[in-house]
Design a protein around this motif. Structure first.
Motif, mmCIF file in Angstrom:
data_model
loop_
_atom_site.group_PDB
_atom_site.id
_atom_site.type_symbol
_atom_site.label_atom_id
_atom_site.label_comp_id
_atom_site.label_asym_id
_atom_site.label_seq_id
_atom_site.Cartn_x
_atom_site.Cartn_y
_atom_site.Cartn_z
ATOM 1 N N ARG A 229 0.821 -1.217 -0.080
ATOM 2 C CA ARG A 229 -0.317 0.178 -0.153
ATOM 3 C C ARG A 229 0.883 1.339 -0.050
ATOM 4 N NH1 ARG A 229 -2.595 2.947 3.478
ATOM 5 N NH2 ARG A 229 -1.357 2.154 5.270
ATOM 6 N N ALA A 230 1.969 0.976 0.366
ATOM 7 C CA ALA A 230 3.001 2.195 0.430
ATOM 8 C C ALA A 230 3.403 2.843 -1.054
ATOM 9 C CB ALA A 230 4.278 1.754 1.086
ATOM 10 N N THR A 231 3.648 4.310 -1.060
ATOM 11 C CA THR A 231 3.902 4.996 -2.163
ATOM 12 C C THR A 231 5.073 5.888 -1.796
ATOM 13 O OG1 THR A 231 2.211 6.675 -1.810
ATOM 14 C CG2 THR A 231 1.683 4.897 -3.501
ATOM 15 N N PHE A 232 5.962 6.208 -2.822
ATOM 16 C CA PHE A 232 7.183 6.874 -2.259
ATOM 17 C C PHE A 232 7.080 8.285 -3.382
ATOM 18 C CE2 PHE A 232 7.722 2.699 -1.191
ATOM 19 C CZ PHE A 232 8.339 2.766 -0.019
ATOM 20 N N HIS A 233 7.006 9.433 -2.766
ATOM 21 C CA HIS A 233 7.108 10.501 -3.339
ATOM 22 C C HIS A 233 7.746 11.893 -3.046
ATOM 23 C CE1 HIS A 233 3.646 13.677 -4.867
ATOM 24 N NE2 HIS A 233 4.275 13.631 -5.842
ATOM 25 N N THR A 234 8.411 12.500 -3.851
ATOM 26 C CA THR A 234 9.314 13.337 -3.514
ATOM 27 C C THR A 234 9.017 14.835 -4.428
ATOM 28 O OG1 THR A 234 10.647 12.411 -5.161
ATOM 29 C CG2 THR A 234 11.209 12.046 -2.823
ATOM 30 N N PRO A 235 7.909 15.571 -4.127
ATOM 31 C CA PRO A 235 7.462 16.443 -4.941
ATOM 32 C C PRO A 235 8.332 17.882 -4.614
ATOM 33 C CG PRO A 235 6.069 16.246 -3.003
ATOM 34 C CD PRO A 235 7.145 15.259 -3.207
ATOM 35 N N PHE A 236 9.745 17.994 -4.795
ATOM 36 C CA PHE A 236 10.362 19.080 -4.356
ATOM 37 C C PHE A 236 10.040 20.069 -5.242
ATOM 38 C CE2 PHE A 236 12.734 15.413 -2.494
ATOM 39 C CZ PHE A 236 12.404 15.858 -0.939
ATOM 40 N N SER A 237 10.458 19.803 -6.712
ATOM 41 C CA SER A 237 10.282 20.926 -7.866
ATOM 42 C C SER A 237 8.869 21.488 -7.606
ATOM 43 C CB SER A 237 10.445 20.311 -9.096
ATOM 44 O OG SER A 237 11.552 19.885 -9.269
ATOM 45 N N GLN A 238 7.606 20.589 -7.538
ATOM 46 C CA GLN A 238 6.543 21.248 -7.247
ATOM 47 C C GLN A 238 6.194 22.182 -5.867
ATOM 48 O OE1 GLN A 238 7.229 18.427 -8.016
ATOM 49 N NE2 GLN A 238 5.806 17.395 -9.496
ATOM 50 N N LEU A 239 7.161 21.774 -5.017
ATOM 51 C CA LEU A 239 7.198 22.963 -3.837
ATOM 52 C C LEU A 239 8.400 23.892 -3.767
ATOM 53 C CD1 LEU A 239 6.751 19.857 -1.173
ATOM 54 C CD2 LEU A 239 5.286 22.104 -1.452
ATOM 55 N N SER A 240 9.159 23.978 -4.964
ATOM 56 C CA SER A 240 10.162 24.736 -4.890
ATOM 57 C C SER A 240 11.219 24.688 -3.838
ATOM 58 C CB SER A 240 9.802 26.466 -4.953
ATOM 59 O OG SER A 240 9.225 26.632 -6.090
ATOM 60 N N GLN A 241 11.750 23.466 -3.754
ATOM 61 C CA GLN A 241 12.553 22.935 -2.754
ATOM 62 C C GLN A 241 13.532 22.053 -3.148
ATOM 63 O OE1 GLN A 241 11.278 21.403 1.278
ATOM 64 N NE2 GLN A 241 9.609 22.797 1.360
ATOM 65 N N PHE A 242 14.992 22.229 -2.576
ATOM 66 C CA PHE A 242 15.879 21.207 -3.091
ATOM 67 C C PHE A 242 15.922 20.087 -2.266
ATOM 68 C CE2 PHE A 242 17.813 25.654 -3.087
ATOM 69 C CZ PHE A 242 17.482 25.774 -4.606
ATOM 70 N N PRO A 243 16.086 18.808 -2.999
ATOM 71 C CA PRO A 243 16.121 17.402 -2.206
ATOM 72 C C PRO A 243 17.168 17.384 -1.115
ATOM 73 C CG PRO A 243 16.510 17.099 -4.914
ATOM 74 C CD PRO A 243 16.561 18.488 -4.424
ATOM 75 N N GLU A 244 16.670 16.818 -0.125
ATOM 76 C CA GLU A 244 17.710 16.751 1.056
ATOM 77 C C GLU A 244 18.217 15.421 1.552
ATOM 78 O OE1 GLU A 244 14.138 17.592 2.034
ATOM 79 O OE2 GLU A 244 14.272 15.460 1.266
ATOM 80 N N ALA A 245 18.785 15.284 2.518
ATOM 81 C CA ALA A 245 19.073 13.861 3.158
ATOM 82 C C ALA A 245 20.134 13.208 2.333
ATOM 83 C CB ALA A 245 17.893 13.217 3.505
ATOM 84 N N CYS A 246 20.956 14.058 1.535
ATOM 85 C CA CYS A 246 21.978 13.298 0.666
ATOM 86 C C CYS A 246 21.251 12.559 -0.571
ATOM 87 C CB CYS A 246 23.009 12.410 1.667
ATOM 88 S SG CYS A 246 23.802 13.426 2.858
#
Ligand SMILES: CCCCC/C=C/CC(=O)SCCNC(=O)CCNC(=O)[C@H](O)C(C)(C)COP(=O)(O)OP(=O)(O)OC[C@H]1O[C@@H](n2cnc3c(N)ncnc32)[C@H](O)[C@@H]1OP(=O)(O)O
Length: 360
Positions: A229-246
């Motif tokens: 049931r899990a999903t994995f989502h990293t909407p950084f550009s949509q939020l105007s943020q830079f990807p973190e945590a290395c």
């Protein structure tokens, strides 16, 4: 030992994250050492008497005479290191005392069967992480790294694993956006470092959808078990943020550059099986048997010899550690200096007012 170019670059990032303003005298010394380390002896014409700021800078640089570049670089690194420890020691001491006394309701920490279980426990907000929760997790990992448990496991209460950073963290700050961003950058750096440094096996039991930082952190875990049931989502550009945590370093290593870009640049949401196919997830379990199967497995793993696992993890991680610290510090500095504030504010407004808009 001579400071390398990499040490120097780390120090340049570190200086941007100092918690306290070191004062003008130290800033002038830093400027002078930086110029000497990069350009060599002062080669600029002396500014006029009334150009106070540039004259003070010139005097500080010129005073270093013919100090060799390597020595200036070393002195710069030493100075930043002394500033970092003096600006962090008192607040950490105080914070340690405060946090020990605090019962955390949003982060649950329990120990059983050799496992420290750290649970995101804010289900009404889909387990979004508040500033206090970041601090609670740092403390939980610090305690778990020296107690007698064998491994640490993260999971979530309710239908979500975690919806990432609480998007109201910055909007509710009292000291203005600049101060909030600066505090946030330091907290984020310390938070991610506590995952880089965690010495025992670290496992995520991803019970439902995961968003943002709860996904990027997975690159620093040793095992990721997901419900289907899990999903994995990293909407950084949509939020105007830079990807973190290395993740800018770990994700391309784990899944290759194009798949990493699909997640980190374009915000593609992955199903559990897609995340498994790309190497981010260790194993996927059917939702109906997820909890039983995963915890049975983890209890077996927790019976393996702890010292062997700890040393093996150290051998796996050792050559990467310095790189990970650097990538982490770079991202935090970039968030402070290069984040497009207007676009970020707009993305936040969109989230905060989405329900009102939907009713229109
Ligand atoms: C120290 C600083 C470190 C900074 C580190 C930066 C990290 C970057 C990231 O993590 S970026 C990712 C940020 N997260 C998101 O963008 C997710 C935002 N949330 C959503 O999109 C949705 O809420 C959802 C898809 C997770 C769930 O949608 P659904 O419709 O099922 O549920 P609701 O939207 O009604 O949510 C229920 C309540 O929970 C609140 N909430 C959910 N997520 C967050 C969040 N990340 N931050 C703050 N609040 C969140 C939501 O507002 C609802 O609250 P309400 O009932 O009071 O309206």
């Amino acid at each position: 030992m001579r400071a390398s170019q990499q040490d120097f670059e780390n120090a340049l990032n570190q200086v941007k994250l100092l918690k306290k303003d070191p004062g003008n005298e130290v800033k002038l010394r830093l400027y002078a050492l930086y110029k000497q380390a990069t350009d060599g002896p002062c080669n600029m014409p002396k500014p006029g008497m009334l150009d106070f700021v540039n004259k003070a800078k010139w005097d500080a640089w010129n005073a270093l005479g013919s100090l060799p570049k390597e020595t200036a670089r070393q002195n710069y690194v030493d100075l930043v290191s002394s500033l970092s420890s003096s600006s962090e020691a008192p607040s950490q001491g105080k914070r340690g005392a405060d946090e020990k006394a605090r019962e955390s309701k949003d982060i649950l920490v329990t120990s059983e069967d050799g496992i420290t279980k750290i649970t995101f426990n804010r289900p009404t907000k889909k387990n979004a992480i508040t500033s206090q929760m970041y601090r609670d997790i740092i403390l939980a990992l610090k305690n778990a790294s020296t107690d007698n448990t064998v491994m640490a496991v993260f999971t979530g209460t309710g239908d979500y694993y975690c919806s990432g950073n609480d998007l109201t963290n910055f909007t509710s700050a009292t000291g203005g956006i600049e101060e909030a961003a600066s505090n946030g950058a330091v907290l984020l750096r310390d938070f991610v470092n506590s995952f880089i440094d965690f010495p025992k096996p670290l496992v995520a039991v991803v019970n439902g959808p995961a968003v943002g930082i709860s996904v990027t952190l997975l690159g620093l875990f040793d095992g990721v078990f997901a419900s289907d049931r899990a999903t994995f989502h990293t909407p950084f550009s949509q939020l105007s943020q830079f990807p973190e945590a290395c993740s800018t370093y770990m994700f391309p290593k784990i899944m290759g550059p194009t798949k990493a870009a699909e997640m980190l640049l374009f915000g593609k949401k992955l199903t559990a099986r897609e995340a498994w196919a790309q190497g981010l997830v260790t194993e996927v379990f059917p939702e109906s048997t997820f909890e039983t199967e995963v915890w049975t497995r983890l209890k077996t793993y927790a019976k393996l010899p702890p010292n062997v696992m700890r040393i093996s993890k150290e051998l796996i991680r050792k050559h990467e550690k310095q790189k990970l610290y650097t990538v982490n510090a770079e991202k935090c500095a970039a968030a402070l200096e290069r984040m497009p504030r207007e676009e970020y504010a707009k993305a936040l407004r969109n989230f905060l007012f989405r329900k009102a808009k939907a009713k229109l």
